[in-house]
Enzyme design. Structure first.
Site, PDB file in Angstrom:
ATOM      1  N   SER A 131       0.856  -1.192   0.000  1.00  0.00           N
ATOM      2  CA  SER A 131       0.000   0.000   0.000  1.00  0.00           C
ATOM      3  C   SER A 131       0.886   1.234   0.000  1.00  0.00           C
ATOM      4  O   SER A 131       1.992   1.236   0.566  1.00  0.00           O
ATOM      5  CB  SER A 131      -0.931   0.047   1.220  1.00  0.00           C
ATOM      6  OG  SER A 131      -1.432   1.351   1.437  1.00  0.00           O
ATOM      7  N   TYR A 144      -2.655   0.641  10.661  1.00  0.00           N
ATOM      8  CA  TYR A 144      -2.433   0.320   9.250  1.00  0.00           C
ATOM      9  C   TYR A 144      -1.167   0.997   8.743  1.00  0.00           C
ATOM     10  O   TYR A 144      -0.304   0.362   8.131  1.00  0.00           O
ATOM     11  CB  TYR A 144      -3.642   0.757   8.430  1.00  0.00           C
ATOM     12  CG  TYR A 144      -3.598   0.354   6.970  1.00  0.00           C
ATOM     13  CD1 TYR A 144      -3.781  -0.970   6.596  1.00  0.00           C
ATOM     14  CD2 TYR A 144      -3.396   1.302   5.966  1.00  0.00           C
ATOM     15  CE1 TYR A 144      -3.765  -1.352   5.262  1.00  0.00           C
ATOM     16  CE2 TYR A 144      -3.378   0.932   4.627  1.00  0.00           C
ATOM     17  CZ  TYR A 144      -3.561  -0.384   4.278  1.00  0.00           C
ATOM     18  OH  TYR A 144      -3.526  -0.756   2.953  1.00  0.00           O
ATOM     19  N   LYS A 148       2.142  -1.098   7.729  1.00  0.00           N
ATOM     20  CA  LYS A 148       2.498  -1.097   6.318  1.00  0.00           C
ATOM     21  C   LYS A 148       3.889  -0.510   6.082  1.00  0.00           C
ATOM     22  O   LYS A 148       4.606  -0.940   5.173  1.00  0.00           O
ATOM     23  CB  LYS A 148       1.444  -0.349   5.499  1.00  0.00           C
ATOM     24  CG  LYS A 148       0.129  -1.104   5.374  1.00  0.00           C
ATOM     25  CD  LYS A 148       0.315  -2.445   4.643  1.00  0.00           C
ATOM     26  CE  LYS A 148      -0.995  -3.148   4.370  1.00  0.00           C
ATOM     27  NZ  LYS A 148      -0.819  -4.388   3.572  1.00  0.00           N
TER      28      LYS A 148
END
Length: 257
Positions: A131, A144, A148
């Site tokens: 991502s 997140y 990530k």
């Protein structure tokens, strides 16, 4: 594509979204595909569609069963399963733990299981669905964003450490993609990601172009390169811009208060 024709490929989180698109793309190019997903019915449906084998279950320990399903060897591993809990430091410990386990440690465990064989053979391919949040950040979700960043760092470390021994690593870093994860982001996702969102198959196409060129960093949204460069060159200016976006999110009816 001769690089993947006949290869034994594992895709985690392949019951839908980017994972299903990757499974379809590899199968269309002649690979033998293992479809992994925590949702067994979805895994079986995609496997039936692509002529692959479903190996449902937790992505963290899929390698032994996937290796058996492929007749003894995994050639390409796509660490695609991911979760995106919302919140910041106030998010509960379980949310942080799940994000770290699925988004980072599942990659580490897969690499631990695969590397001995890959290094012995002098070849292997590890694909990490990271991502753009791993290069930049994501408003509204510290777990997140942090996990990530770690997933990207691990992929980068693998490439830097083992590329001379035949390991090829690809880190896929898209912005918004029209998947269930984008839908679950609600109003924040609509404001931040939806305007430039692409289809899952476009992410898969970007990966296969990157494999053909043997590129580490796969950017389905090319503009991410400029954002990443700006973040490195002028961090305060970049942070001020992201903070303006945060303020817009807070003005939404469902934004954080």
């Amino acid at each position: 594509m001769e690089t993947v024709r006949g290869a034994g490929v594992v895709v985690t989180g392949a019951g839908g979204g980017i994972g299903a698109a990757l499974a379809r793309g590899f199968a269309a190019r002649g690979a033998r595909v293992v479809v992994n997903d925590i949702d067994a019915d979805r895994a079986r449906a995609v496997a039936a569609e692509v002529g692959g084998v479903a190996v449902p279950g937790d992505a963290s320990d899929v390698v032994p069963a996937a290796r058996d399903a492929l007749g003894g060897a995994v050639d390409v591993f796509c660490a695609n399963a991911g979760v995106a809990p919302t919140g910041g430091p106030e998010a509960d410990e379980d949310a942080w733990a799940v994000a770290w386990d699925v988004n980072v440690m599942a990659h580490v465990r897969a690499a631990r299981a695969l590397l001995p064989d890959w290094l012995d053979r002098g070849q292997g391919r590890f694909v990490s669905t990271v991502s753009a949040a791993g290069l930049l950040t994501m408003v509204g979700s510290a777990p997140y964003s942090v996990s990530k960043h770690a997933a990207y760092a691990f992929a980068e470390w693998l490439s830097a450490t083992y590329r001379h021994r035949g390991l090829r690593v690809h880190a896929i870093c898209p912005l918004g993609v029209r998947t269930d994860m984008l839908t679950s982001a609600g109003a924040t996702g609509e404001l931040v990601l939806a305007p430039t969102a692409i289809e899952p198959y476009q992410v898969a196409d970007a990966l296969f172009a990157g494999i053909a060129d043997e590129r580490f960093l796969i950017l389905p949204h090319p503009e991410v390169a400029a954002y990443y460069a700006g973040r490195a060159a002028e961090p305060d200016r970049w942070l001020a811009g992201v903070n303006k976006l945060q303020q817009k999110v807070e003005q939404l009816p469902t934004g954080p208060r």
